[in-house]
Design a protein around this motif. Structure first.
Motif, PDB file in Angstrom:
ATOM      1  N   ILE A   1       0.802  -1.222   0.000  1.00  0.00           N
ATOM      2  CA  ILE A   1       0.000   0.000   0.000  1.00  0.00           C
ATOM      3  C   ILE A   1       0.840   1.280   0.000  1.00  0.00           C
ATOM      4  CG2 ILE A   1      -2.061  -1.029   1.020  1.00  0.00           C
ATOM      5  CD1 ILE A   1      -1.103  -0.092   3.749  1.00  0.00           C
ATOM      6  N   ALA A   2       2.120   1.170   0.261  1.00  0.00           N
ATOM      7  CA  ALA A   2       2.995   2.345   0.219  1.00  0.00           C
ATOM      8  C   ALA A   2       4.452   1.888   0.259  1.00  0.00           C
ATOM      9  CB  ALA A   2       2.708   3.284   1.385  1.00  0.00           C
ATOM     10  N   LYS A   3       5.346   2.749  -0.217  1.00  0.00           N
ATOM     11  CA  LYS A   3       6.774   2.436  -0.200  1.00  0.00           C
ATOM     12  C   LYS A   3       7.573   3.677   0.183  1.00  0.00           C
ATOM     13  CE  LYS A   3       8.371  -0.468  -3.341  1.00  0.00           C
ATOM     14  NZ  LYS A   3       8.756  -1.064  -4.649  1.00  0.00           N
ATOM     15  N   ASP A   4       8.676   3.428   0.860  1.00  0.00           N
ATOM     16  CA  ASP A   4       9.656   4.466   1.194  1.00  0.00           C
ATOM     17  C   ASP A   4       9.078   5.636   1.985  1.00  0.00           C
ATOM     18  OD1 ASP A   4      11.785   3.079   0.051  1.00  0.00           O
ATOM     19  OD2 ASP A   4      11.325   3.853  -1.940  1.00  0.00           O
ATOM     20  N   LEU A   5       8.196   5.313   2.934  1.00  0.00           N
ATOM     21  CA  LEU A   5       7.697   6.333   3.846  1.00  0.00           C
ATOM     22  C   LEU A   5       8.613   6.407   5.063  1.00  0.00           C
ATOM     23  CD1 LEU A   5       3.847   5.664   3.824  1.00  0.00           C
ATOM     24  CD2 LEU A   5       5.142   7.333   2.486  1.00  0.00           C
ATOM     25  N   ARG A   6       8.931   7.630   5.481  1.00  0.00           N
ATOM     26  CA  ARG A   6       9.772   7.824   6.654  1.00  0.00           C
ATOM     27  C   ARG A   6       9.302   9.064   7.397  1.00  0.00           C
ATOM     28  NH1 ARG A   6      12.881   6.404   2.549  1.00  0.00           N
ATOM     29  NH2 ARG A   6      13.382   8.544   1.964  1.00  0.00           N
ATOM     30  N   GLY A   7       9.725   9.168   8.654  1.00  0.00           N
ATOM     31  CA  GLY A   7       9.464  10.374   9.427  1.00  0.00           C
ATOM     32  C   GLY A   7       7.996  10.742   9.489  1.00  0.00           C
ATOM     33  N   ASP A   8       7.697  12.011   9.223  1.00  0.00           N
ATOM     34  CA  ASP A   8       6.330  12.522   9.301  1.00  0.00           C
ATOM     35  C   ASP A   8       5.403  11.835   8.308  1.00  0.00           C
ATOM     36  OD1 ASP A   8       7.183  14.257  11.268  1.00  0.00           O
ATOM     37  OD2 ASP A   8       7.424  15.971   9.906  1.00  0.00           O
ATOM     38  N   ASP A   9       5.936  11.463   7.136  1.00  0.00           N
ATOM     39  CA  ASP A   9       5.107  10.800   6.124  1.00  0.00           C
ATOM     40  C   ASP A   9       4.624   9.440   6.616  1.00  0.00           C
ATOM     41  OD1 ASP A   9       5.387  12.915   4.370  1.00  0.00           O
ATOM     42  OD2 ASP A   9       7.134  12.050   3.380  1.00  0.00           O
ATOM     43  N   LEU A  10       5.492   8.712   7.310  1.00  0.00           N
ATOM     44  CA  LEU A  10       5.098   7.420   7.866  1.00  0.00           C
ATOM     45  C   LEU A  10       4.051   7.606   8.953  1.00  0.00           C
ATOM     46  CD1 LEU A  10       5.391   4.366   8.201  1.00  0.00           C
ATOM     47  CD2 LEU A  10       7.339   4.775   9.722  1.00  0.00           C
ATOM     48  N   GLU A  11       4.276   8.558   9.824  1.00  0.00           N
ATOM     49  CA  GLU A  11       3.321   8.839  10.901  1.00  0.00           C
ATOM     50  C   GLU A  11       1.949   9.176  10.327  1.00  0.00           C
ATOM     51  OE1 GLU A  11       3.339   9.353  14.340  1.00  0.00           O
ATOM     52  OE2 GLU A  11       5.434   9.229  14.934  1.00  0.00           O
ATOM     53  N   ALA A  12       1.924  10.030   9.310  1.00  0.00           N
ATOM     54  CA  ALA A  12       0.658  10.460   8.715  1.00  0.00           C
ATOM     55  C   ALA A  12      -0.083   9.286   8.090  1.00  0.00           C
ATOM     56  CB  ALA A  12       0.921  11.544   7.671  1.00  0.00           C
ATOM     57  N   LYS A  13       0.669   8.396   7.425  1.00  0.00           N
ATOM     58  CA  LYS A  13       0.034   7.241   6.782  1.00  0.00           C
ATOM     59  C   LYS A  13      -0.534   6.280   7.810  1.00  0.00           C
ATOM     60  CE  LYS A  13      -0.961   5.062   2.952  1.00  0.00           C
ATOM     61  NZ  LYS A  13      -1.862   5.661   1.953  1.00  0.00           N
ATOM     62  N   LEU A  14       0.218   6.038   8.882  1.00  0.00           N
ATOM     63  CA  LEU A  14      -0.285   5.145   9.923  1.00  0.00           C
ATOM     64  C   LEU A  14      -1.500   5.725  10.632  1.00  0.00           C
ATOM     65  CD1 LEU A  14       3.118   3.954  11.479  1.00  0.00           C
ATOM     66  CD2 LEU A  14       1.579   2.655   9.972  1.00  0.00           C
ATOM     67  N   LYS A  15      -1.497   7.026  10.823  1.00  0.00           N
ATOM     68  CA  LYS A  15      -2.656   7.693  11.443  1.00  0.00           C
ATOM     69  C   LYS A  15      -3.883   7.537  10.569  1.00  0.00           C
ATOM     70  CE  LYS A  15      -4.089  12.143  13.400  1.00  0.00           C
ATOM     71  NZ  LYS A  15      -3.678  13.541  13.654  1.00  0.00           N
ATOM     72  N   GLU A  16      -3.676   7.615   9.268  1.00  0.00           N
ATOM     73  CA  GLU A  16      -4.785   7.454   8.292  1.00  0.00           C
ATOM     74  C   GLU A  16      -5.304   6.019   8.301  1.00  0.00           C
ATOM     75  OE1 GLU A  16      -5.028   6.772   3.522  1.00  0.00           O
ATOM     76  OE2 GLU A  16      -3.593   8.266   4.250  1.00  0.00           O
ATOM     77  N   LEU A  17      -4.405   5.054   8.342  1.00  0.00           N
ATOM     78  CA  LEU A  17      -4.789   3.635   8.213  1.00  0.00           C
ATOM     79  C   LEU A  17      -5.249   3.008   9.506  1.00  0.00           C
ATOM     80  CD1 LEU A  17      -1.805   2.482   5.966  1.00  0.00           C
ATOM     81  CD2 LEU A  17      -4.181   2.809   5.229  1.00  0.00           C
ATOM     82  N   LEU A  18      -4.728   3.467  10.635  1.00  0.00           N
ATOM     83  CA  LEU A  18      -5.016   2.839  11.933  1.00  0.00           C
ATOM     84  C   LEU A  18      -5.720   3.827  12.859  1.00  0.00           C
ATOM     85  CD1 LEU A  18      -1.598   1.016  12.393  1.00  0.00           C
ATOM     86  CD2 LEU A  18      -3.750   0.004  11.648  1.00  0.00           C
ATOM     87  N   LYS A  19      -6.875   4.289  12.432  1.00  0.00           N
ATOM     88  CA  LYS A  19      -7.634   5.263  13.219  1.00  0.00           C
ATOM     89  C   LYS A  19      -8.180   4.645  14.504  1.00  0.00           C
ATOM     90  CE  LYS A  19      -9.029   7.717   9.034  1.00  0.00           C
ATOM     91  NZ  LYS A  19     -10.134   8.119   8.171  1.00  0.00           N
TER      92      LYS A  19
END
Length: 385
Positions: A367-385
């Motif tokens: 579902i995503a590649k090469d996420l780090r830092g704030d981008d990773l946090e934002a994606k996890l917040k979106e997916l794991l509400k």
């Protein structure tokens, strides 16, 4: 965040004869140059104000284990002469001096079928004069020097622990902005000079920093003008490999041994977690170590909501790998075959730069590649509400 990049060996060392030729854009014809007879020899004649008489210099290719020299000479009265055979292919080489067990660069040079001169001043700055390939390399270096003059002061501030956090972050952001601007200029240079050996060399160096649209444009030029170029063919193959593990594809399982010698698989965790991240890293990778606290923070924040991580190390040394896991406090499962860049796990995902990450959902879809830092946090917040 900078990444450690695996450069294409063929790009740095050997380029096709078709890429070596002069550009013929006006007619649209593919240029061809016949290889010179192998018995012909050319010279690299150098003057070096910074080298003492008696210094031995070498012509060749730097390697992990030292230096693959094709000739050597001794500096006399500030001058030296090195010889090389006629080239069937363009080669990106260096003139170097030996200091202890290490080889120190004197000048970068492109071996092409002509005599070459190198002038090095007291500060060690070198000017190379040869054929069209060396002329192109000097033009590229002028671009690099222009940006380096602006970027190096920012880099020094970014790593200066006496500066405030705000000052370091601003310097880092300004550095990365200039670096991306430089990548854009190099991309234009590469595309404008297809077909040439230097263009192919630079694509090998910088390709992983270019976005997909930029790469597509360069490859289209190469397909039309030098379709047998080894770098073009390698990139074509890499794109095919990337497509197999693109976002939206089903993940490919990795099975390697843990630090304790137990065989573990990524599939052991994908079905158990809502989101699983494969983290490609290595103990020797500075950017990986710098990013690890951010990954640990994200893991601790979302592990109870179904987030898991599996580390795939590109280490070669077991002790260094274990030490890094302990010193960095990495809490998730780890696996490696201790083969460095030849890691089977990295090869399955065509990893050519680290740190690299792959995010997988519970169904096994990437579902995503090469996420780090704030981008990773934002994606996890979106997916794991």
């Amino acid at each position: 965040m900078k990444r450690i990049v695996l450069l294409f060996a063929t790009a740095a060392l050997v380029l096709s004869a078709s890429a070596q030729t002069a550009k013929k854009r006006a007619t649209g014809r593919k240029a061809v140059v016949a290889a010179a007879p192998a018995r012909v020899k050319y010279t690299v004649s150098g003057t070096a104000e910074s080298l003492a008489d008696g210094t031995k210099v070498y012509l060749g290719v730097p390697t992990r284990s030292g230096f693959d020299a094709v000739d050597s000479a001794t500096v006399k009265e500030g001058k030296y002469t090195l010889k090389f055979n006629a080239q069937k292919t363009v080669k990106d080489c260096s003139v170097a001096r030996k200091e202890g067990r290490q080889y120190k660069n004197v000048a970068d040079v492109i071996l092409e079928n002509t005599n070459i001169t190198i002038s090095s001043d007291k500060e060690g700055k070198s000017t190379v004069v040869g054929g069209p390939e060396n002329k192109l390399m000097q033009e590229y270096k002028a671009i690099g020097e222009q940006y380096n003059a602006k970027m190096m002061p920012l880099y020094q501030v970014a790593i200066d622990t006496t500066k405030t956090r705000e000052e370091r972050i601003k310097a880092r952001d300004d550095f990365e902005k200039l670096q991306n601007e430089q990548f854009g200029e190099v991309a234009k240079f590469v595309k404008a000079n297809v077909p040439s050996g230097v263009s192919s060399i630079l694509l090998g160096y910088y390709g992983s920093a270019f976005d997909a649209e930029t790469i597509d444009g360069i490859l289209a030029e190469m397909k039309a003008k030098c379709p047998t170029d080894p770098v073009y063919l390698q990139y074509k193959r890499q794109r095919e490999l990337d497509a197999k593990v693109a976002v939206g594809k089903h993940y490919i399982d990795i099975a390697l041994k843990s630090p304790e010698g137990k065989l573990i698989k990524v599939s052991d965790f994908v079905g158990k977690n809502k989101i699983t991240m494969i983290d490609f890293w290595a103990s020797w990778c500075g950017p990986c170590r710098g990013e690890m606290p951010n990954v640990i923070k994200a893991y601790n924040e979302y592990k109870d909501k179904g987030f898991g991580v599996v580390g795939v190390s590109l280490d070669e040394n077991m002790a260094a790998w274990k030490s890094a896991i302990k010193s960095l406090g990495i809490p998730w499962p780890q696996m490696s075959d201790l083969k460095g860049w030849k890691s089977q796990g990295a090869a399955l995902y065509n990893v050519r730069a680290i740190p690299a990450t792959v995010l997988i959902d519970q169904s096994g879809k990437i579902i995503a590649k090469d996420l780090r830092g704030d981008d990773l946090e934002a994606k996890l917040k979106e997916l794991l509400k």
